[in-house]
Design a protein around this motif. Structure first.
Motif, PDB file in Angstrom:
ATOM      1  N   PRO A   1       0.882  -1.304  -0.159  1.00 50.04           N
ATOM      2  CA  PRO A   1      -0.083   0.035  -0.248  1.00 50.04           C
ATOM      3  C   PRO A   1       0.770   1.300  -0.588  1.00 50.04           C
ATOM      4  CG  PRO A   1       0.097  -0.685   1.861  1.00 50.04           C
ATOM      5  CD  PRO A   1       0.628  -2.053   1.085  1.00 50.04           C
ATOM      6  N   LYS A   2      -0.115   2.489  -0.517  1.00 53.75           N
ATOM      7  CA  LYS A   2       0.912   3.706  -0.649  1.00 53.75           C
ATOM      8  C   LYS A   2       1.841   3.560   0.660  1.00 53.75           C
ATOM      9  CE  LYS A   2       0.154   8.646  -1.442  1.00 53.75           C
ATOM     10  NZ  LYS A   2      -1.030   9.058  -2.325  1.00 53.75           N
ATOM     11  N   VAL A   3       1.728   3.890   2.080  1.00 53.95           N
ATOM     12  CA  VAL A   3       1.391   4.199   3.033  1.00 53.95           C
ATOM     13  C   VAL A   3       2.854   3.458   3.038  1.00 53.95           C
ATOM     14  CG1 VAL A   3       0.233   2.851   4.656  1.00 53.95           C
ATOM     15  CG2 VAL A   3       1.412   5.034   5.791  1.00 53.95           C
ATOM     16  N   CYS A   4       3.466   2.167   2.713  1.00 54.22           N
ATOM     17  CA  CYS A   4       4.737   1.061   2.956  1.00 54.22           C
ATOM     18  C   CYS A   4       5.445   1.723   2.310  1.00 54.22           C
ATOM     19  CB  CYS A   4       3.761  -0.166   2.914  1.00 54.22           C
ATOM     20  SG  CYS A   4       2.693  -0.458   4.321  1.00 54.22           S
ATOM     21  N   GLU A   5       4.764   2.438   0.833  1.00 55.59           N
ATOM     22  CA  GLU A   5       5.988   2.754   0.032  1.00 55.59           C
ATOM     23  C   GLU A   5       6.411   4.062   0.532  1.00 55.59           C
ATOM     24  OE1 GLU A   5       4.326   0.519  -4.307  1.00 55.59           O
ATOM     25  OE2 GLU A   5       3.751   2.148  -3.441  1.00 55.59           O
ATOM     26  N   LYS A   6       6.254   5.069   1.139  1.00 55.57           N
ATOM     27  CA  LYS A   6       6.406   6.683   1.488  1.00 55.57           C
ATOM     28  C   LYS A   6       7.211   6.887   2.486  1.00 55.57           C
ATOM     29  CE  LYS A   6       3.730   8.081  -2.605  1.00 55.57           C
ATOM     30  NZ  LYS A   6       2.749   9.366  -3.391  1.00 55.57           N
ATOM     31  N   HIS A   7       7.897   7.779   2.926  1.00 57.83           N
ATOM     32  CA  HIS A   7       8.300   8.056   4.099  1.00 57.83           C
ATOM     33  C   HIS A   7       6.945   8.664   5.082  1.00 57.83           C
ATOM     34  CE1 HIS A   7      12.403   7.655   3.231  1.00 57.83           C
ATOM     35  NE2 HIS A   7      11.984   7.610   2.313  1.00 57.83           N
ATOM     36  N   SER A   8       5.971   9.742   4.393  1.00 58.90           N
ATOM     37  CA  SER A   8       4.642   9.888   5.508  1.00 58.90           C
ATOM     38  C   SER A   8       3.466   9.576   4.012  1.00 58.90           C
ATOM     39  CB  SER A   8       5.326  11.343   5.939  1.00 58.90           C
ATOM     40  OG  SER A   8       5.723  12.138   4.547  1.00 58.90           O
ATOM     41  N   LEU A   9       2.520   9.697   4.836  1.00 61.21           N
ATOM     42  CA  LEU A   9       1.050  10.302   4.507  1.00 61.21           C
ATOM     43  C   LEU A   9       0.472  11.561   4.374  1.00 61.21           C
ATOM     44  CD1 LEU A   9      -0.749   8.280   2.529  1.00 61.21           C
ATOM     45  CD2 LEU A   9      -2.073   7.434   4.342  1.00 61.21           C
ATOM     46  N   THR A  10      -0.317  11.774   3.531  1.00 60.74           N
ATOM     47  CA  THR A  10      -1.243  13.028   3.986  1.00 60.74           C
ATOM     48  C   THR A  10      -2.600  12.700   4.258  1.00 60.74           C
ATOM     49  OG1 THR A  10      -0.023  14.191   2.508  1.00 60.74           O
ATOM     50  CG2 THR A  10      -1.844  15.403   2.705  1.00 60.74           C
ATOM     51  N   VAL A  11      -3.134  12.605   5.409  1.00 58.89           N
ATOM     52  CA  VAL A  11      -4.292  12.650   5.622  1.00 58.89           C
ATOM     53  C   VAL A  11      -5.267  13.709   5.829  1.00 58.89           C
ATOM     54  CG1 VAL A  11      -5.903  11.273   7.558  1.00 58.89           C
ATOM     55  CG2 VAL A  11      -3.468  10.947   7.266  1.00 58.89           C
ATOM     56  N   PRO A  12      -6.544  13.665   4.464  1.00 61.48           N
ATOM     57  CA  PRO A  12      -7.408  15.347   4.691  1.00 61.48           C
ATOM     58  C   PRO A  12      -7.950  15.396   6.048  1.00 61.48           C
ATOM     59  CG  PRO A  12      -7.709  13.366   2.815  1.00 61.48           C
ATOM     60  CD  PRO A  12      -6.522  13.152   3.565  1.00 61.48           C
ATOM     61  N   PRO A  13      -8.607  16.235   6.429  1.00 59.27           N
ATOM     62  CA  PRO A  13      -9.785  15.815   6.850  1.00 59.27           C
ATOM     63  C   PRO A  13     -10.858  15.007   6.940  1.00 59.27           C
ATOM     64  CG  PRO A  13     -10.339  18.702   6.033  1.00 59.27           C
ATOM     65  CD  PRO A  13      -8.779  17.036   5.892  1.00 59.27           C
ATOM     66  N   GLU A  14     -11.849  15.354   5.480  1.00 58.35           N
ATOM     67  CA  GLU A  14     -12.462  14.224   5.958  1.00 58.35           C
ATOM     68  C   GLU A  14     -12.748  13.009   5.918  1.00 58.35           C
ATOM     69  OE1 GLU A  14     -10.644  15.221   1.911  1.00 58.35           O
ATOM     70  OE2 GLU A  14     -11.450  16.378   3.676  1.00 58.35           O
ATOM     71  N   ALA A  15     -10.905  11.806   5.877  1.00 56.45           N
ATOM     72  CA  ALA A  15     -10.795  10.846   6.443  1.00 56.45           C
ATOM     73  C   ALA A  15     -11.455  10.416   7.254  1.00 56.45           C
ATOM     74  CB  ALA A  15      -9.280  10.122   5.096  1.00 56.45           C
ATOM     75  N   GLY A  16     -11.961   9.473   7.481  1.00 56.08           N
ATOM     76  CA  GLY A  16     -12.419   9.048   8.415  1.00 56.08           C
ATOM     77  C   GLY A  16     -13.000  10.346   9.947  1.00 56.08           C
ATOM     78  N   ALA A  17     -13.161  10.483   9.080  1.00 58.56           N
ATOM     79  CA  ALA A  17     -13.909  11.566  10.253  1.00 58.56           C
ATOM     80  C   ALA A  17     -14.981  11.292  11.009  1.00 58.56           C
ATOM     81  CB  ALA A  17     -14.185  13.414   9.262  1.00 58.56           C
ATOM     82  N   LYS A  18     -15.897  10.347  10.705  1.00 60.04           N
ATOM     83  CA  LYS A  18     -16.789  10.193  12.135  1.00 60.04           C
ATOM     84  C   LYS A  18     -16.364   9.705  12.702  1.00 60.04           C
ATOM     85  CE  LYS A  18     -21.592   8.126  11.472  1.00 60.04           C
ATOM     86  NZ  LYS A  18     -22.323   7.452  10.375  1.00 60.04           N
ATOM     87  N   LEU A  19     -15.503   8.544  12.753  1.00 58.13           N
ATOM     88  CA  LEU A  19     -15.337   7.952  13.833  1.00 58.13           C
ATOM     89  C   LEU A  19     -14.322   8.120  14.351  1.00 58.13           C
ATOM     90  CD1 LEU A  19     -16.020   4.426  12.381  1.00 58.13           C
ATOM     91  CD2 LEU A  19     -17.485   6.074  14.059  1.00 58.13           C
ATOM     92  N   TRP A  20     -13.082   9.159  13.813  1.00 61.24           N
ATOM     93  CA  TRP A  20     -11.930   9.232  14.409  1.00 61.24           C
ATOM     94  C   TRP A  20     -11.916  10.778  15.109  1.00 61.24           C
ATOM     95  CZ3 TRP A  20      -9.300  15.116  15.192  1.00 61.24           C
ATOM     96  CH2 TRP A  20      -7.827  14.478  14.835  1.00 61.24           C
ATOM     97  N   GLN A  21     -10.617  10.317  16.675  1.00 56.79           N
ATOM     98  CA  GLN A  21     -10.951  10.538  17.192  1.00 56.79           C
ATOM     99  C   GLN A  21      -8.948  11.290  17.735  1.00 56.79           C
ATOM    100  OE1 GLN A  21     -11.584   9.468  21.497  1.00 56.79           O
ATOM    101  NE2 GLN A  21     -11.929   7.798  20.346  1.00 56.79           N
ATOM    102  N   PRO A  22      -8.445  12.495  18.204  1.00 50.37           N
ATOM    103  CA  PRO A  22      -7.139  12.375  17.897  1.00 50.37           C
ATOM    104  C   PRO A  22      -5.667  11.311  19.313  1.00 50.37           C
ATOM    105  CG  PRO A  22      -7.595  14.530  19.519  1.00 50.37           C
ATOM    106  CD  PRO A  22      -8.957  13.443  18.502  1.00 50.37           C
TER     107      PRO A  22
END
Length: 589
Positions: free
Chosen positions: A465-486
């Motif tokens: 997957p993309k996260v395994c090929e790159k050093h970092s991944l940009t997570v937009p605010p709408e990704a998983g927004a319904k259940l996400w918490q910090p």
């Protein structure tokens, strides 16, 4: 036998003992009203350009309502307001408030009461977000016609005015504590909806007419629901005994509580960094401001909970710091466009618990999987993904095993590489790049020691997957927004923040519902129908609860090393927090 003259003299003596209101108290109320610009806002609503001048000013009415609230434990009764304004103020204050002088007899009282009632109804009319008349039952066909012909844009503007006026009334109770609230670095809050009754008899759903308070609705709580959530579509059970031989409902479906009224969505302030317990000498901690209601919104039970919460949050003073915002499972089940994304745009970070169908993995981005609100490595072991499900649903693991697995998840957690930008995007590193694990897909992360877990990547036909090929991944605010918490779900930090905030709102609800104090739940404390009148009168009660909470706290503080005026309320022996949550949510010592 006592003569009639003697009896009249004694009765006159009783009538002469009316409590007067000092000028200093009136000036204090006026100062608070001027600080929050409440008088100007209300005057703009009912300003008259023609016709006879009113015998009472808006300024006078508001002062009378606040004085009545102070004397009636938050409840505002218009008869008491009229009596205070006409017969308890000094002549100087009466002239300053532009209250006409009336004779102290039955005709004088009826005259001032009519003046007070007309002005209050004029204010309510301008902020009423409903086109339906109150005080009489309407045929459902008539209701449909009125709603269809109404200007909904205008009604929305009126609702905003209603909430603005109500929150300014509530805000007067926080003026004295405002510097303390502004100095609190962790300005966290909790949102919750609590039911309160209206002065109207609710009807069953089979009725062909509305209740005399048509905007209200039924709140029904069954025995199978631990959280006080309103259930849509449930009508009250008949009060009469069921017919002989009728099928009895199951124990879990029986109605535990029912009430015809509204939901008050409250925003309660609390700093979760402190537990709020008394100091060793028994006095209150002066550095820990008690839980207070910052803002409110009112809606029909179980109707638009997410929108009502956002409406209330918009009225929180922007000078207060914003950090975590906790809510029960009602709010993280809302659409992210309605609740989750708007609160993050306002500067809050959500803190949730999850229902059974929300446990485990739900959503992914670039291969990273969202497990109970947090982003994890795509190859995190399956037993860690299903840890909470195994504890709560299948009950195949014990509490300590669950605690151990929650701790083991930390090694697979994606870590932030940069701060969140203005639009809510954030660069995240996989745990191998963050030096928390070792991964064969990234050879430079190997050989760091056996203390770091070795990831076992799952073979994929399409490649890593993309996260395994790159050093970092940009997570937009709408990704998983319904259940996400910090905060990482289930950890000690999550428990501290979530349960302290949730306990604060439940405690504040009970504080304001005290039958010997504000008693906000019964409808008899607000004897005027309609959502606008109910909202304004409720705001006075909640403001009184805030002032009472602050006064109790101030009296329990040992100022300048002296003894406190009173001790904090001794805590009763209660059950542990874990009793009220799914098994295992509180880590053992």
């Amino acid at each position: 036998m006592t003569s009639r003259l003697q009896r009249h003299a004694r009765i006159a003596n009783l009538r002469s003992r009316r409590q007067s209101v000092g000028d200093e108290e009136v000036q204090t109320v006026l100062a608070h009203l001027d600080d929050c610009d409440l008088i100007e806002d209300v005057e703009a609503l009912v300003m008259k350009w023609t016709g006879r001048k009113r015998n009472i000013s808006v300024r006078g009415l508001l002062v009378g309502m606040f004085l009545a609230s102070n004397r009636n434990r938050g409840s505002v009764i218009l008869t008491h307001v009229a009596d205070l304004l006409a017969f308890s103020l000094s002549d100087t204050m009466r002239e300053e408030l532009e209250v006409h002088r009336y004779p102290d007899n039955d005709r004088g009282f009826e005259a001032i009461y009519a003046v007070v009632r007309r002005l209050f109804k004029a204010i309510v009319k301008e902020v009423d977000p409903s086109p339906l008349p109150k005080g009489r039952r309407l045929d459902l066909d008539v209701v449909a016609e009125l709603l269809a012909s109404a200007d909904h844009s205008e009604l929305a503007d009126r609702r905003e005015l209603m909430l603005t006026i109500a929150n300014k009334i509530l805000g007067t109770s926080l003026l004295d504590a405002q510097p303390l609230l502004e100095e609190t670095p962790n300005g966290s809050a909790v949102v919750d909806a609590t039911v309160f009754g209206t002065y109207s008899k609710g009807l069953g759903r089979e009725s062909t007419v509305t209740a005399t308070d048509p905007e209200a609705g039924w709140y029904v709580r069954t025995t199978k629901h631990k959280d006080p959530l309103a259930l849509d579509g449930l009508a009250p059970t008949p009060s009469r005994q069921q017919k002989k031989g009728a099928k009895q409902p199951k124990e879990k479906d029986r109605v535990k509580k029912k009430l015809y009224g509204y939901d008050a969505t409250l925003i309660v302030f609390r700093n979760p960094d402190h537990h709020g317990a008394p100091l060793p000498d028994g006095s209150a901690d002066p550095d820990v401001v008690p839980a207070l209601i910052l803002a409110m919104s009112v809606e029909k039970p179980s109707c638009r909970p997410g929108e009502a919460a956002v409406e209330a949050l918009r009225h929180v003073d922007p000078r207060y710091a914003r950090n975590f915002l906790a809510g029960d499972r009602l709010f993280n089940s809302q659409s992210e466009d309605i609740f989750q994304l708007p609160i993050r745009a306002m500067g809050y970070q959500p803190v949730y618990d999850y229902s059974k169908d929300q446990l485990g993995a739900h959503g992914d981005i670039g291969g990273a999987q969202l497990v109970e609100g947090n982003w994890y490595c795509p190859s995190m072991p399956a037993e860690l993904i299903t840890a909470t499900h195994d504890l709560v649903v299948t009950e195949t693991i014990d509490q300590q095993t669950w605690i151990n697995r929650i701790r083991a998840r930390t090694a697979y957690l994606l870590m932030p590489k940069q701060a969140t930008d203005a639009e809510g995007h954030r660069r995240m590193m996989c745990p191998a790049e963050a030096k928390r694990t070792q991964c064969p897909l990234k050879p430079h992360t190997l050989g760091r020691g056996i203390h770091l877990p070795l990831v076992d990547p799952v073979p994929r036909p399409e490649g890593p997957p993309k996260v395994c090929e790159k050093h970092s991944l940009t997570v937009p605010p709408e990704a998983g927004a319904k259940l996400w918490q910090p905060l990482q779900y289930g950890t000690a930090e999550w428990q501290r923040v979530y349960f302290r905030l949730r306990n604060s709102t439940e405690g504040m609800n009970g504080f304001a519902k005290d039958p010997l104090r504000e008693r906000i739940e019964p409808g008899g404390t607000r004897r005027i129908r309609g959502i606008a009148a109910q909202t304004i009168l409720l705001a006075f009660q909640l403001a009184h609860a805030n002032k009472r909470k602050l006064q109790s706290w101030a009296d329990a503080v040992a100022l300048n090393g002296d003894r406190p005026r009173r001790r904090p309320t001794r805590r009763r022996q209660t059950k542990a927090l874990g009793t009220w949550t799914p098994t295992g949510y509180i880590a053992t010592a």
